[in-house]
Each structure stands twice: as structure tokens, then as C-alpha cells.
Write a protein that holds these residues in place. Sequence first.
Motif, mmCIF file in Angstrom:
data_model
loop_
_atom_site.group_PDB
_atom_site.id
_atom_site.type_symbol
_atom_site.label_atom_id
_atom_site.label_comp_id
_atom_site.label_asym_id
_atom_site.label_seq_id
_atom_site.Cartn_x
_atom_site.Cartn_y
_atom_site.Cartn_z
ATOM 1 N N ASP A 68 7.842 -6.073 1.533
ATOM 2 C CA ASP A 68 7.840 -5.138 2.648
ATOM 3 C C ASP A 68 6.447 -4.944 3.233
ATOM 4 O O ASP A 68 6.310 -4.371 4.312
ATOM 5 N N LEU A 69 5.402 -5.372 2.517
ATOM 6 C CA LEU A 69 4.064 -5.509 3.084
ATOM 7 C C LEU A 69 3.626 -6.958 2.912
ATOM 8 O O LEU A 69 3.941 -7.588 1.899
ATOM 9 N N TRP B 110 5.076 0.650 -2.074
ATOM 10 C CA TRP B 110 4.704 -0.727 -2.387
ATOM 11 C C TRP B 110 4.024 -0.810 -3.756
ATOM 12 O O TRP B 110 4.295 -1.730 -4.531
ATOM 13 N N LEU B 111 3.192 0.153 -4.077
ATOM 14 C CA LEU B 111 2.559 0.173 -5.401
ATOM 15 C C LEU B 111 3.600 0.349 -6.507
ATOM 16 O O LEU B 111 3.460 -0.229 -7.600
ATOM 17 N N VAL C 2 -5.750 -3.681 -7.215
ATOM 18 C CA VAL C 2 -5.344 -3.704 -5.812
ATOM 19 C C VAL C 2 -6.560 -3.357 -4.968
ATOM 20 O O VAL C 2 -7.168 -2.296 -5.158
ATOM 21 N N LEU C 3 -6.917 -4.255 -4.038
ATOM 22 C CA LEU C 3 -8.033 -4.008 -3.121
ATOM 23 C C LEU C 3 -7.505 -3.942 -1.695
ATOM 24 O O LEU C 3 -6.825 -4.858 -1.235
ATOM 25 N N TYR D 298 0.667 6.153 3.867
ATOM 26 C CA TYR D 298 0.622 6.730 2.519
ATOM 27 C C TYR D 298 1.961 6.542 1.812
ATOM 28 O O TYR D 298 2.018 6.163 0.631
ATOM 29 N N GLN D 299 3.058 6.788 2.532
ATOM 30 C CA GLN D 299 4.393 6.617 1.969
ATOM 31 C C GLN D 299 4.692 5.138 1.708
ATOM 32 O O GLN D 299 5.156 4.766 0.617
ATOM 33 N N VAL D 300 4.425 4.304 2.712
ATOM 34 C CA VAL D 300 4.721 2.871 2.573
ATOM 35 C C VAL D 300 3.908 2.256 1.437
ATOM 36 O O VAL D 300 4.437 1.503 0.599
ATOM 37 N N LEU D 301 2.627 2.574 1.393
ATOM 38 C CA LEU D 301 1.761 1.992 0.375
ATOM 39 C C LEU D 301 2.100 2.534 -1.012
ATOM 40 O O LEU D 301 2.068 1.788 -2.005
ATOM 41 N N GLY D 302 2.444 3.797 -1.092
ATOM 42 C CA GLY D 302 2.874 4.343 -2.378
ATOM 43 C C GLY D 302 4.124 3.664 -2.892
ATOM 44 O O GLY D 302 4.230 3.332 -4.086
#
Length: 225
Positions: A5-6, A90-91, A22-23, A84-88
Amino acid sequence: MSLDDLVYRARPAAAEPEGVLVLMHGRGVDETDLFPLLDLLDPDHRLAAFTPRAPLRIPQQPGHHWYAVERVGFPHAATFHNTYQVLGDWLAAVADETGVAPGRTILGGFSQGSVMAYALGLGAGRPLPAGVLALSGFVPTVEGWRIDLEGRGSLPVYVGHGVNDPIISVDFARLARELLEGKVDLTYREHPGGHSIDPRSFDEIREWVARAVNAAGAGAGPTAA
């Protein structure tokens, strides 16, 4: 959410990963920008390592962005919270895919990417990471997000910033130092350059990454199958 999704680049661990690195890149570039640092900071390939691409495109601006800039230090709230939501999420997918718990994940970034590392590593309600690596950025001030430093005294946080940075003033790093000192395990460094990563810091950061992973590994297990 899945990893796909990313857009991202991945560098696998040599064996069962002992952690995750993760960078997150700065404004106006993409996932290739910091990818060479993965081997530099983890030369033994102990970690599963990733460089995600920011999801936002802004008209008439090059590359990819984590949020829209209205004023330095104060991200545009709607675009920040969406990322913030998408990256959270994804993590969380990274943890599922690698089998490595969030507590053994180092969150790092440069410029806008370091803002997201601070936000996801220190935000209220977020899992405690293995470490936060913040290069040439700032702790965000944005409505609807708040920092939570309770119980994070042993969390390794590395802050690096150029004293001649014309994009994000070193004053933001000094404010972060005031905020974090005594609340986290802080390593704070200034260098004489501008909006850049000081190559003289790579040996120290490499050692910092190894220590952070070792410390996290001593107290955290893998995610459940």
C-alpha cells in the motif's frame, strides 16, 4: 493494510532479522534517497531494512512529501494526520511481514522523514520502538497529535542537525533537546554543515543502531505467528 500500500524499497537481513530499520526520506525525493544508508548503518545485515516512499504529491512541487508545509515546525494538520495513519498501518504490516515486533524497530528519517520518525516513535498511543533517529528535523506541533514521554527513559533517540541549516533551523533541534533531555536516552549532535547528514557521524550512528537493536533484542520477542 499490506506492505504494497506504500511504494518502498527493502533490503533483507542476511538471516533471521534481529530487528527492523526504517528510514524515511526528506521532502521532494523518494524511497531511493536514503536507501544507500541501509547498508552503511547495518553493514552486517542483521536487520530487515526499508525505505518507504511518502504518499503525498503536491502540485508544482517535485517528488514526494509526508505532509504539506505551511510553516516550518507546524505541519499541515490534515495531510500530516493522513500520512500518520497510513504510515502507522504500514509499519504494522512490516511487523506482520517480518515477524519482528515494533519494539525492535528503529524509526529514522531526514528532514520531513525525521518529523515522521519523531511522530510515530514518540506519539501518544504508539508502540515503543527500538530507537528514533532524527536528522535535520523537528518534533512536530500539530493539532490532534501529542507527544508521550511517559516511561520512555530508556528509549534511544539520536538527534543530529547542522548549525548552518537554512531550511530547518538548528533551533528546532535545540528545542527537541530541551524537550527530550532526561526523558529519553538522548544522543544529541550538532555539525557545522547545512541541511544535510554529516558523513562524519556515520560511524557513531552505526554503533548507535547496533546498541539500540541489542538493547531491544534483550527485552523483546518476535511478534506472534
